[in-house]
Design an enzyme around this catalytic site. Sequence first.
Site, PDB file in Angstrom:
ATOM      1  CG  ASP A   1       4.571 -13.174   5.438  1.00 33.70           C
ATOM      2  OD1 ASP A   1       3.844 -14.002   4.860  1.00 33.70           O
ATOM      3  OD2 ASP A   1       4.168 -12.452   6.366  1.00 33.70           O
TER       4      ASP A   1
ATOM      5  CG  HIS B   1       1.556  -8.282   0.478  1.00 33.31           C
ATOM      6  ND1 HIS B   1       0.674  -9.116  -0.171  1.00 33.31           N
ATOM      7  CD2 HIS B   1       1.645  -8.744   1.745  1.00 33.31           C
ATOM      8  CE1 HIS B   1       0.268 -10.031   0.675  1.00 33.31           C
ATOM      9  NE2 HIS B   1       0.843  -9.842   1.838  1.00 33.31           N
TER      10      HIS B   1
END
Length: 542
Positions: free
Chosen positions: A287, A292
């Site tokens: 996730d 990111h």
Amino acid sequence: MPCGLGYRRSTIDNGMKSTKGTWRAKLGTATVLPNPLREGMRIRRTPEPCAMVIFGASGDLTARMLMPALYHLARERMLPPGFSVLGCSRSKYTDEEFRGKVRAGLKEHAKISNQDSPVLDSFLSNLYYQQVESHGAQAYGELAARLSKLDRECGTAGNRVYYVATPPSSFPVIAQELGKAGLARPENAEQKWARIVIEKPFGHDLPSARELNRVVTGVFGEQNVYRIDHYLGKETVQNLLVFRFANGIFEPIWNRRYIDHVQITVAEDLGVEGRASYFEEAGLLRDMIQSHVLQVLSLVTMEAPARFDARALRDEKTKVMRCFRPITADQAEHYTVRGQYIAGFVGGQRVEAYRSEPGVNPASVTETYAALKIYVDNWRWADVPFYIRSGKRLAKKTTEISIQFRRVPHLLFGQQGTDHIEPDLLSVQIQPDEGISLRFCAKYPGTIMQIRPVKMQFQYGESFGAEPPSAYETLLLDCMLGDNSLFTRNDSVELSWEFVDPILAHWKDAARKGLAFYEAGTWGPAEADALIERDGRRWHRL
Ligand code: NDP
């Protein structure tokens, strides 16, 4: 009411077409900006007319992020004159019902004042809705007809952005159906471009990411695929490039000679917030880190691109990602920590353990925290450790990159109180309170030599007197402009999966054994402290 944003300010002159085919707008003289730092920043880019089709229009992301971002762009007069949004999902709404739903969502999630009513009404009048199941030729035939009608009525000129904000299982299906219906590639002179924005997660592991790349690029072509990672749209993340490559003084010391180590922290105080079924499958590594954090790491470590354009920038990011040293299954024990929160207190409120959250398996071994030590094997970064940590239900919400410089080679000031001085530290605060600070040593006033750390600080809000646009505003606008610099390219996505897959495999094998627990509201498990303390370092207090 006619389509298009009729409230566009007359001071905007839409006359300049760049060689790349994007439109640039010039602010006229009527606007006087009070902050001198913003002087000379009056060139704005305005996209060509287009229709934005949002698949997943009844969902959470659309309500909380996409519609507020589009509305703010409308309010800032950044949308083209010919613009409409066609919301699509399986639920049944009329156009009016959909507008009502969006209005309610904007009241909750966007910044709206009473004076904004004309802008809001005008914005809502450009929203339409079409019921579409992800598959089925008939639905896509109807979609094509509706889009042609909007072109005629709203002047959207046949240009399309398809924003896919559905559950990931529908991503390939929607791309394929758009292709079959002839909606993916402009075939006539009237229809100019069609781009697809794909939400995260882009794949579940390397094979599934490869397959999704194959399908989506097969239909749209890589140039028109916009894999969104909203972190890359954040102002401070972009500012990293400016900081590194528009200043002469930092780049010469941005390497192993001067930097001792780097820490990247992405901390959330929230838990899974109604997304348990997704999170149970994904876990923190997929996730946050796969997407990111590895992207941010590539921006910190990349070489200067030859030009500031999408290709050169993404080439450099990919190049450095190839240097991330793989963490093999037998090293995972030493280089990684995974944790899960138990009950605790966040912001003074008692919160439940992850295993007690609704929708979570009471025996779940899904990680809500991960810490990693990564090396970048190239000349610039050899032997410099990059410590990464990210988790849910941590002490506070913050994202920060901390670059710790080496200690001075010889300490001159041997008196009491000066024998242990903190090394210089550069902190890039990505959220909240975007800014950059430099900690260095100074003499404490007095008759004896005492040394204390002090800070020089730059904060976006204070320096420029303006709130930065949200990441989704930046990214939606870039997509309409055809600028994919801040979107993730296919090779970069695959490299990040290549990096995390062996760790995931090891964690899966080790199952329950390697999971460390931490109290909600703390900074993570003791094992994560041990990971960095083994090297004689410690996590910075944030
Ligand atoms: P939701 O479950 O809230 O919404 C899903 C949307 O997809 C709904 O509009 C749903 O509407 C529609 N949908 C579901 N199945 C189909 C189908 N077979 N055909 C057509 N439409 C369908 O999810 P989110 O909005 O939270 O997330 C959407 C995507 O964005 C996901 O991929 C998620 O990973 C990603 N994302 C979300 C974030 C967030 O903060 N919410 C953050 C980052 C990424 P209906 O049931 O009416 O069809």
